[in-house]
Design an enzyme around this catalytic site. Structure first.
Site, PDB file in Angstrom:
ATOM      1  N   LYS A 106     -11.308  37.573 -17.924  1.00  0.00           N
ATOM      2  CA  LYS A 106      -9.898  37.211 -17.700  1.00  0.00           C
ATOM      3  C   LYS A 106      -8.987  38.349 -18.176  1.00  0.00           C
ATOM      4  O   LYS A 106      -8.080  38.774 -17.468  1.00  0.00           O
ATOM      5  CB  LYS A 106      -9.554  35.947 -18.484  1.00  0.00           C
ATOM      6  CG  LYS A 106      -8.075  35.666 -18.648  1.00  0.00           C
ATOM      7  CD  LYS A 106      -7.774  34.387 -19.392  1.00  0.00           C
ATOM      8  CE  LYS A 106      -7.772  34.548 -20.868  1.00  0.00           C
ATOM      9  NZ  LYS A 106      -6.528  35.076 -21.470  1.00  0.00           N
ATOM     10  N   ASN A 107      -9.288  38.870 -19.372  1.00  0.00           N
ATOM     11  CA  ASN A 107      -8.379  39.838 -19.986  1.00  0.00           C
ATOM     12  C   ASN A 107      -8.512  41.246 -19.430  1.00  0.00           C
ATOM     13  O   ASN A 107      -7.765  42.143 -19.825  1.00  0.00           O
ATOM     14  CB  ASN A 107      -8.542  39.827 -21.509  1.00  0.00           C
ATOM     15  CG  ASN A 107      -8.041  38.514 -22.102  1.00  0.00           C
ATOM     16  OD1 ASN A 107      -7.416  37.716 -21.409  1.00  0.00           O
ATOM     17  ND2 ASN A 107      -8.366  38.273 -23.353  1.00  0.00           N
ATOM     18  N   CYS A 113       3.566  31.136 -28.102  1.00  0.00           N
ATOM     19  CA  CYS A 113       2.577  30.185 -27.600  1.00  0.00           C
ATOM     20  C   CYS A 113       1.976  29.514 -28.828  1.00  0.00           C
ATOM     21  O   CYS A 113       2.381  29.775 -29.961  1.00  0.00           O
ATOM     22  CB  CYS A 113       1.510  30.899 -26.777  1.00  0.00           C
ATOM     23  SG  CYS A 113       0.406  31.859 -27.799  1.00  0.00           S
ATOM     24  N   ARG A 142       4.229  35.827 -30.678  1.00  0.00           N
ATOM     25  CA  ARG A 142       3.878  36.795 -29.642  1.00  0.00           C
ATOM     26  C   ARG A 142       5.062  37.683 -29.190  1.00  0.00           C
ATOM     27  O   ARG A 142       5.478  37.670 -28.051  1.00  0.00           O
ATOM     28  CB  ARG A 142       3.281  36.086 -28.427  1.00  0.00           C
ATOM     29  CG  ARG A 142       2.218  35.059 -28.704  1.00  0.00           C
ATOM     30  CD  ARG A 142       0.934  35.627 -29.242  1.00  0.00           C
ATOM     31  NE  ARG A 142       0.203  36.409 -28.267  1.00  0.00           N
ATOM     32  CZ  ARG A 142      -0.631  35.907 -27.363  1.00  0.00           C
ATOM     33  NH1 ARG A 142      -0.785  34.609 -27.282  1.00  0.00           N
ATOM     34  NH2 ARG A 142      -1.273  36.695 -26.532  1.00  0.00           N
ATOM     35  N   ASP A 172     -10.535  36.589 -30.487  1.00  0.00           N
ATOM     36  CA  ASP A 172     -10.834  35.596 -29.432  1.00  0.00           C
ATOM     37  C   ASP A 172     -12.178  34.923 -29.636  1.00  0.00           C
ATOM     38  O   ASP A 172     -12.514  33.995 -28.899  1.00  0.00           O
ATOM     39  CB  ASP A 172     -10.792  36.257 -28.049  1.00  0.00           C
ATOM     40  CG  ASP A 172      -9.383  36.652 -27.689  1.00  0.00           C
ATOM     41  OD1 ASP A 172      -9.202  37.390 -26.714  1.00  0.00           O
ATOM     42  OD2 ASP A 172      -8.449  36.239 -28.399  1.00  0.00           O
ATOM     43  N   ARG A 232      -7.857  27.901 -18.154  1.00  0.00           N
ATOM     44  CA  ARG A 232      -7.201  29.215 -18.127  1.00  0.00           C
ATOM     45  C   ARG A 232      -8.202  30.345 -18.347  1.00  0.00           C
ATOM     46  O   ARG A 232      -7.975  31.470 -17.914  1.00  0.00           O
ATOM     47  CB  ARG A 232      -6.129  29.292 -19.215  1.00  0.00           C
ATOM     48  CG  ARG A 232      -4.997  28.310 -19.020  1.00  0.00           C
ATOM     49  CD  ARG A 232      -3.870  28.602 -19.953  1.00  0.00           C
ATOM     50  NE  ARG A 232      -3.512  30.010 -19.867  1.00  0.00           N
ATOM     51  CZ  ARG A 232      -2.600  30.578 -20.651  1.00  0.00           C
ATOM     52  NH1 ARG A 232      -2.004  29.880 -21.588  1.00  0.00           N
ATOM     53  NH2 ARG A 232      -2.291  31.855 -20.523  1.00  0.00           N
TER      54      ARG A 232
HETATM   55  C1  EPZ Z   1      -4.411  40.182 -25.733  1.00  0.00           C
HETATM   56  O1  EPZ Z   1      -3.187  39.539 -26.055  1.00  0.00           O
HETATM   57  C2  EPZ Z   1      -5.311  39.100 -25.154  1.00  0.00           C
HETATM   58  N1  EPZ Z   1      -4.706  38.551 -23.948  1.00  0.00           N
HETATM   59  C3  EPZ Z   1      -5.519  37.999 -26.193  1.00  0.00           C
HETATM   60  O2  EPZ Z   1      -6.419  37.060 -25.630  1.00  0.00           O
HETATM   61  C4  EPZ Z   1      -6.152  38.608 -27.438  1.00  0.00           C
HETATM   62  O3  EPZ Z   1      -6.291  37.611 -28.413  1.00  0.00           O
HETATM   63  C5  EPZ Z   1      -5.248  39.743 -27.955  1.00  0.00           C
HETATM   64  O4  EPZ Z   1      -5.034  40.722 -26.908  1.00  0.00           O
HETATM   65  C6  EPZ Z   1      -5.869  40.457 -29.155  1.00  0.00           C
HETATM   66  O5  EPZ Z   1      -7.105  40.978 -28.801  1.00  0.00           O
HETATM   67  C7  EPZ Z   1      -4.838  39.234 -22.795  1.00  0.00           C
HETATM   68  O6  EPZ Z   1      -5.425  40.306 -22.742  1.00  0.00           O
HETATM   69  C8  EPZ Z   1      -4.225  38.618 -21.569  1.00  0.00           C
HETATM   70  P1  EPZ Z   1      -1.765  42.021 -28.833  1.00  0.00           P
HETATM   71  P2  EPZ Z   1      -1.894  40.450 -26.469  1.00  0.00           P
HETATM   72  O7  EPZ Z   1      -0.551  42.610 -28.223  1.00  0.00           O
HETATM   73  O8  EPZ Z   1      -1.906  41.696 -25.680  1.00  0.00           O
HETATM   74  C9  EPZ Z   1       1.451  41.487 -32.257  1.00  0.00           C
HETATM   75  C10 EPZ Z   1      -7.270  34.947 -25.120  1.00  0.00           C
HETATM   76  O9  EPZ Z   1      -7.605  33.973 -25.802  1.00  0.00           O
HETATM   77  N2  EPZ Z   1       2.387  42.131 -31.322  1.00  0.00           N
HETATM   78  O10 EPZ Z   1      -2.965  42.891 -29.053  1.00  0.00           O
HETATM   79  O11 EPZ Z   1      -0.698  39.594 -26.417  1.00  0.00           O
HETATM   80  C11 EPZ Z   1       1.021  40.112 -31.773  1.00  0.00           C
HETATM   81  O12 EPZ Z   1       1.955  39.123 -32.164  1.00  0.00           O
HETATM   82  C12 EPZ Z   1      -5.990  35.694 -25.449  1.00  0.00           C
HETATM   83  O13 EPZ Z   1      -7.909  35.396 -24.143  1.00  0.00           O
HETATM   84  C13 EPZ Z   1       3.649  42.495 -31.784  1.00  0.00           C
HETATM   85  O14 EPZ Z   1       3.985  42.267 -32.940  1.00  0.00           O
HETATM   86  O15 EPZ Z   1      -2.243  40.759 -27.991  1.00  0.00           O
HETATM   87  C14 EPZ Z   1      -0.307  39.942 -32.457  1.00  0.00           C
HETATM   88  O16 EPZ Z   1      -0.082  39.517 -33.787  1.00  0.00           O
HETATM   89  C15 EPZ Z   1      -5.275  35.107 -26.650  1.00  0.00           C
HETATM   90  N3  EPZ Z   1       4.496  43.085 -30.914  1.00  0.00           N
HETATM   91  C16 EPZ Z   1      -0.882  41.366 -32.500  1.00  0.00           C
HETATM   92  O17 EPZ Z   1       0.238  42.241 -32.287  1.00  0.00           O
HETATM   93  C17 EPZ Z   1       4.156  43.352 -29.606  1.00  0.00           C
HETATM   94  O18 EPZ Z   1       4.976  43.935 -28.864  1.00  0.00           O
HETATM   95  C18 EPZ Z   1      -1.910  41.656 -31.414  1.00  0.00           C
HETATM   96  O19 EPZ Z   1      -1.331  41.294 -30.182  1.00  0.00           O
HETATM   97  C19 EPZ Z   1       2.877  42.966 -29.159  1.00  0.00           C
HETATM   98  C20 EPZ Z   1       2.003  42.373 -30.037  1.00  0.00           C
END
Ligand code: EPZ
Length: 432
Positions: A22-23, A124, A129, A316, A408
């Site tokens: 998915k990701n 979420c 996020r 994850d 999802r």
């Molecule tokens: C991706 O989400 C994945 N989703 C998530 O999978 C996964 O848990 C996550 O990466 C971490 O590996 C998809 O790829 C569609 P991040 P993403 O930006 O990109 C903070 C699942 O279950 N952050 O790496 O949103 C954020 O709040 C889903 O398949 C900021 O502060 O994750 C988090 O604490 C859930 N500012 C951390 O960074 C930003 O601008 C990591 O988030 C962006 C993120």
């Protein structure tokens, strides 16, 4: 609403085909916005999120054709995407709020047309996020960003982004992907520092290069992108879903069964998970078509786990590992460092007899002898899978509600588990 009913206590044996990730599929589909040519994607999983993103892309003017539905559970779908004209640069709230990954259209729209208006995704269940890292990255590439009425309005003043250096203060998968896609068409060279290194990002970078992008440093924390004027046709297969693979490996271990997980390149993709599962007593041996998994000992060994960006233990997999540790031979301390609210599976697992206490971002899991079937509530995608895993081994029947969360991210879960001996069925309209 539907629910899933599971009669626990049956060993799982046989083969489970792993679907496309998915990701990886979501950013790859967004890359379809970057070219007037045709991007053919194969091994696409059948997931609600893929459907949601298709409707978003159609709204931007992307033409999507399905070449193969991939109805055979071992085969993914094949689609072609082409965006000769971007007819609309607005990503509306009612789609973005349903799926946060919609924010990944921002980079491609901005790179292609010099502007984009995308709804702020909002939080979420697992956290608020934010997207500040995405927005700062676009500013580093010369974009002007305005937040208004719940939308991000991004503009490239000269009509085209300029290459630049983007340094991420914290590692972000989505921000790395968004900036990578934007930089591919920027004027000049960009350097992305402290980039996330998840395999899905490498998948995206390889696909962009197949489309004519010039990306080097793939798989490392520093990506260099020489901007090009346009991208062309490409044909790309989505990588196997490492989180789905890890989830079913745990199902094999918890039920005392033995499963061959079918998928390509699972070992490198499962970095960060493999070591942890092996120290918990699982054997995971590569085969020609995937990986054979079983629990070596009678009980799972209690090991501690702390989530980290790749190549560390993935967040994850945290909920699924916690379900497994609820039956371990001792105690396991699980620490979540990525998201601020990713323990919502804990109260539901405790209702099934697990002994888990949480203190901030740390959960202490004391192994119990057995879990008991119960009616439970799914709260987010990976939490739902932890409840399925618990249901597979619990004594009695488990009913999991709000399984739209599962839809999802897990392609044909009941079908795959039925084939290896689980007593599981989707009960349409019976959920609360
Ligand atoms: C991706 O989400 C994945 N989703 C998530 O999978 C996964 O848990 C996550 O990466 C971490 O590996 C998809 O790829 C569609 P991040 P993403 O930006 O990109 C903070 C699942 O279950 N952050 O790496 O949103 C954020 O709040 C889903 O398949 C900021 O502060 O994750 C988090 O604490 C859930 N500012 C951390 O960074 C930003 O601008 C990591 O988030 C962006 C993120």
């Amino acid at each position: 609403m539907d629910r899933i009913a599971i009669q626990g206590g049956f060993r799982l044996e046989g083969q489970i085909p792993i679907s496309g990730a998915k990701n990886a599929a979501l950013p790859l589909m967004c890359a379809g916005l970057l070219t007037k040519g045709t991007l053919r994607l194969s091994n696409l999983p059948h997931l609600a999120d893929i459907k949601t993103l298709k409707s978003l892309l159609l709204g931007h003017g992307t033409k999507i054709k399905t070449e193969d539905e991939g109805l055979d559970v071992a085969k993914g779908a094949v689609i072609t995407l082409s965006s000769p004209d971007i007819t609309n640069t607005v990503a509306p709230y009612d789609i973005v709020r349903k799926m946060r990954a919609s924010i990944l259209v921002l980079g491609p729209l901005l790179a292609r047309t010099g502007e984009a208006t995308v709804s702020l995704p909002g939080g979420c269940a697992i956290g608020n996020r934010p997207i500040d890292l995405h927005l700062k990255g676009f500013e580093d590439l010369g974009a002007q960003i305005e937040l208004k009425e719940g939308y991000v309005r991004a503009k490239a003043p000269t009509g085209r982004l300029k290459g630049g250096t983007v340094h991420f203060a914290t590692v972000s998968v989505g921000a790395t992907e968004n900036i990578l896609m934007a930089a591919a068409l920027a004027e000049g060279t960009s350097v992305i520092e402290n980039a996330a290194r998840e395999p899905e990002i490498s998948d995206l970078a390889h696909c962009l290069n197949a489309m004519g992008a010039k990306i080097t440093g793939i798989g490392t924390e520093t990506l260099t992108v020489i901007g090009v004027d346009s991208l062309h046709d490409a044909d790309y297969a989505v990588m196997a879903d490492r989180i789905e693979a890890g989830s079913y490996a745990i199902a094999a271990a918890m039920t005392g069964g033995e499963i061959e997980i079918l998928g390509k390149n699972l070992v490198p993709a499962l970095t960060g998970t493999l070591d942890m599962l092996r120290s918990a007593g699982l054997s995971l041996d590569e085969t020609d078509s995937g990986m054979m998994v079983k629990l070596e000992s009678d009980l799972v060994k209690g090991v501690d786990a702390t989530t980290h960006p790749y190549p560390g233990f993935p967040t994850d997999m945290q909920a699924q590992v916690m379900a497994m540790m609820s039956l371990c031979d001792s105690v396991s301390v699980i620490t979540e460092t990525i998201f601020e609210n990713r323990f919502m599976h804990v109260p539901e697992l405790c209702r099934m007899g697990a002994d888990i206490t949480t203190h901030g971002s740390t959960a202490t899991v004391r192994g119990v002898k057995r879990l008991l079937g119960a009616e439970v509530m799914a709260t987010d995608l990976r939490a739902s899978m932890s409840l399925v895993l618990a249901g597979l081994v619990a004594e009695g029947d488990t009913y999991i509600n709000r399984i739209y969360h599962l839809d999802r991210g897990y392609d044909r879960l009941c079908e795959k588990l039925l084939k290896v001996g689980a007593r599981i069925e989707r009960q349409v309209g019976k959920g609360i």
